[in-house]
Motif scaffolding. Structure first.
Motif, PDB file in Angstrom:
ATOM      1  N   GLU A 238       7.914  -4.276   9.247  1.00 54.03           N
ATOM      2  CA  GLU A 238       6.721  -3.624   9.773  1.00 54.03           C
ATOM      3  C   GLU A 238       5.527  -4.577   9.815  1.00 54.03           C
ATOM      4  OE1 GLU A 238       3.817   0.160   8.515  1.00 54.03           O
ATOM      5  OE2 GLU A 238       5.792  -0.097   7.562  1.00 54.03           O
ATOM      6  N   PHE A 239       5.519  -5.548   8.871  1.00 52.96           N
ATOM      7  CA  PHE A 239       4.401  -6.491   8.806  1.00 52.96           C
ATOM      8  C   PHE A 239       4.854  -7.920   9.066  1.00 52.96           C
ATOM      9  CE2 PHE A 239       3.163  -2.752   6.413  1.00 52.96           C
ATOM     10  CZ  PHE A 239       1.962  -2.451   7.040  1.00 52.96           C
ATOM     11  N   ASN A 240       5.883  -8.049   9.920  1.00 52.50           N
ATOM     12  CA  ASN A 240       6.325  -9.337  10.479  1.00 52.50           C
ATOM     13  C   ASN A 240       7.017 -10.263   9.487  1.00 52.50           C
ATOM     14  OD1 ASN A 240       5.265  -8.803  13.136  1.00 52.50           O
ATOM     15  ND2 ASN A 240       3.224  -9.163  12.283  1.00 52.50           N
TER      16      ASN A 240
ATOM     17  N   ASN B 232       9.898   0.882  -6.035  1.00 48.10           N
ATOM     18  CA  ASN B 232      10.162   2.299  -6.270  1.00 48.10           C
ATOM     19  C   ASN B 232       9.460   3.198  -5.263  1.00 48.10           C
ATOM     20  OD1 ASN B 232      11.795   1.875  -8.649  1.00 48.10           O
ATOM     21  ND2 ASN B 232       9.909   1.316  -9.706  1.00 48.10           N
ATOM     22  N   ASP B 233       8.165   3.473  -5.504  1.00 44.12           N
ATOM     23  CA  ASP B 233       7.550   4.578  -4.765  1.00 44.12           C
ATOM     24  C   ASP B 233       6.170   4.299  -4.207  1.00 44.12           C
ATOM     25  OD1 ASP B 233       6.252   4.364  -7.153  1.00 44.12           O
ATOM     26  OD2 ASP B 233       6.405   6.477  -7.694  1.00 44.12           O
ATOM     27  N   VAL B 234       5.765   3.061  -4.024  1.00 45.95           N
ATOM     28  CA  VAL B 234       4.451   2.811  -3.449  1.00 45.95           C
ATOM     29  C   VAL B 234       4.426   1.451  -2.754  1.00 45.95           C
ATOM     30  CG1 VAL B 234       3.540   1.843  -5.620  1.00 45.95           C
ATOM     31  CG2 VAL B 234       1.953   2.741  -3.900  1.00 45.95           C
ATOM     32  N   SER B 235       3.834   1.419  -1.550  1.00 41.08           N
ATOM     33  CA  SER B 235       3.664   0.162  -0.821  1.00 41.08           C
ATOM     34  C   SER B 235       2.572   0.355   0.217  1.00 41.08           C
ATOM     35  CB  SER B 235       4.967  -0.263  -0.124  1.00 41.08           C
ATOM     36  OG  SER B 235       5.390   0.726   0.797  1.00 41.08           O
ATOM     37  N   VAL B 236       1.882  -0.737   0.561  1.00 40.05           N
ATOM     38  CA  VAL B 236       0.825  -0.705   1.566  1.00 40.05           C
ATOM     39  C   VAL B 236       0.705  -2.091   2.185  1.00 40.05           C
ATOM     40  CG1 VAL B 236      -0.974  -1.209  -0.156  1.00 40.05           C
ATOM     41  CG2 VAL B 236      -1.606  -0.129   2.019  1.00 40.05           C
ATOM     42  N   GLY B 237       0.450  -2.125   3.499  1.00 39.30           N
ATOM     43  CA  GLY B 237       0.333  -3.411   4.178  1.00 39.30           C
ATOM     44  C   GLY B 237      -0.725  -3.389   5.256  1.00 39.30           C
ATOM     45  N   ALA B 238      -1.026  -4.567   5.791  1.00 32.98           N
ATOM     46  CA  ALA B 238      -2.053  -4.676   6.830  1.00 32.98           C
ATOM     47  C   ALA B 238      -1.809  -5.909   7.678  1.00 32.98           C
ATOM     48  CB  ALA B 238      -3.441  -4.739   6.218  1.00 32.98           C
ATOM     49  N   THR B 239      -2.225  -5.820   8.934  1.00 37.94           N
ATOM     50  CA  THR B 239      -2.306  -6.970   9.829  1.00 37.94           C
ATOM     51  C   THR B 239      -3.741  -7.057  10.317  1.00 37.94           C
ATOM     52  OG1 THR B 239       0.004  -6.770  10.536  1.00 37.94           O
ATOM     53  CG2 THR B 239      -1.486  -8.001  11.978  1.00 37.94           C
ATOM     54  N   VAL B 240      -4.402  -8.184  10.052  1.00 41.99           N
ATOM     55  CA  VAL B 240      -5.818  -8.339  10.369  1.00 41.99           C
ATOM     56  C   VAL B 240      -5.998  -9.590  11.221  1.00 41.99           C
ATOM     57  CG1 VAL B 240      -8.165  -8.409   9.457  1.00 41.99           C
ATOM     58  CG2 VAL B 240      -6.359  -7.338   8.109  1.00 41.99           C
TER      59      VAL B 240
END
Length: 418
Positions: free
Chosen positions: A304-306, A381-389
């Motif tokens: 999802e974030f390359n 497990n149960d948490v992740s977050v990403g970004a493309t800037v």
């Protein structure tokens, strides 16, 4: 024509000139007097760690656009754009930074060295360079009640002539914090319009920093409530918010069953439309960046974030980036250089970071290098977050937000792990 007649005409001219000068001086005095007429209300506010009073003047008022944040990370001074008190811009933002040379330089997008203003240089050049001559960078004096001011104006030398503005940058320094912002004060194409600079100065000079503890119990409770508390509860993660960023929890926005929460990030100092609550139908569209925290392991979101997952045992995560497809070529993309690819493992999660410089041509055929940050944090497990800037690598200050996002990700931690 006789000598006496010439003397009479000359005398009338001198008298008329003196009268015109007198009228002009009176007009300036009248305008200056109007600037200092303060049938105003002064109110106490908190923006980040900055605690201050500011007066509502010239038909404007100071408000906190995002009251759900505690304490609010940005305030906006709203000003009229129509009528006899109209301003060039509808307001300006105020944000609080640490009163260090580095932070103040970032907030001003310039620094004052040896009697002249310098701005940030190109990516592969000197860190600071003089402003263009056409920018006409000039120091502006500010008289603070209990603070020291540093400020300047610069003229925009490029872009659409009708939209070029004279921009006022300022910081009000009361160590260990500084209250900063910027705003257009004059459209350069409209020479007949009076500059707003003196009125903006009058507003800023009404600021008075307040020492803690606050006499206002509502504001005191804001200080005691960290911004991350509600976010941490819903998102399952904690983090620190660097200077220059506002973070808002977007309510009522859930498009996937795995979505834990949605966060809207905005750059401080950039005016946004006011919103009563952080709802999907309002504030969400105003964000500079949206982060979707999911109840999924980070390894499931690499693509999802390359990023590409390891192919086999012993292999490392790879960076895909933007493939050089025919579609990409048609829009001027000609490839990219990966400056950094790192995987940082912590006890409660992993941070994947990639920094790339993409080559792309503009509509006019000029080279427009763009920097892309792909960043992903999470646990297994149960948490992740990403970004493309994205940011324009050749435009000074344009990549500041990218740096701030990266700093935020560097502080992410699973709730309860600290």
């Amino acid at each position: 024509m006789t000598i006496k007649m010439k003397e009479l005409i000359l005398g009338l001219c001198i008298t008329g000139l003196a009268a015109a000068q007198s009228v002009a001086a009176a007009s300036e005095r009248e305008f200056s007097q109007r600037l200092t007429e303060r049938t105003i209300v002064t109110a106490e506010h908190i923006v980040g760690p900055c605690h201050f009073n500011i007066a509502n003047m010239f038909g404007g008022e100071f408000r906190v656009p995002y009251p759900d944040s505690s304490p609010p990370q940005q305030g906006s001074y709203y000003l009229p754009i129509t009528g006899p008190l109209a301003f060039s811009a509808g307001g300006f933002g105020l944000f609080c930074v640490d009163a260090t040379d580095e932070r103040i330089t970032l907030a001003l997008n310039a620094k004052y060295v040896d009697g002249r203003w310098l701005t940030y240089g190109p990516v592969k050049g000197p860190e600071f360079i003089p402003f263009e001559r056409r920018a006409n960078a000039r120091t502006v004096s500010l008289k603070g009640r209990n603070w020291t001011g540093i400020a300047y104006t610069e003229d925009d030398p490029t872009g659409d002539e009708k939209r070029r503005a004279r921009v006022f940058h300022f910081c009000l320094i009361r160590s260990p914090q500084a209250l900063c912002g910027h705003t257009p004060v004059k459209w350069l194409a409209d020479r007949k319009t009076r500059s707003d600079l003196e009125r903006i100065k009058a507003i800023l000079e009404s600021v008075e920093f307040v020492d803690f503890p606050s006499k206002n119990p509502e504001l005191s409770s804001q200080l005691a409530k960290p911004i991350e508390r509600e976010i941490a509860k819903q998102c399952g993660a904690t983090f620190s918010v660097p200077s220059g960023i506002n973070v808002m929890l977007v309510q009522g926005h859930r498009t996937e069953s795995s979505e834990r929460c949605t966060l809207a990030l905005t750059r401080t100092g950039r005016p946004h439309a006011p919103a009563e609550r952080g709802v999907a139908d309002g504030y969400y569209e105003e964000a500079d960046l949206v982060l979707v925290v999911k109840a999924e392991p980070a390894t499931d979101r690499l693509v999802e974030f390359n990023f590409a997952p390891p192919i086999g045992p012993g292999e490392s995560v790879r960076y895909i980036g933007q493939p050089l497809t025919e579609t990409a070529k048609r829009i001027g993309y000609s490839g990219e250089k990966v400056n950094e690819l790192s995987v940082t493992r912590k006890s409660d999660g992993v941070l994947y970071t990639a920094d790339a410089l993409a080559d792309q041509k503009g509509l006019d055929g000029s080279r427009q290098p763009r920097r892309r940050l792909d960043i992903l944090w999470g646990n297994n497990n149960d948490v992740s977050v990403g970004a493309t800037v994205w940011c324009m690598a050749s435009k000074p200050g344009d990549c500041d937000f990218q740096k701030q996002v990266r700093a935020l990700f560097g502080t992410l931690s699973t709730l309860g792990a600290q």
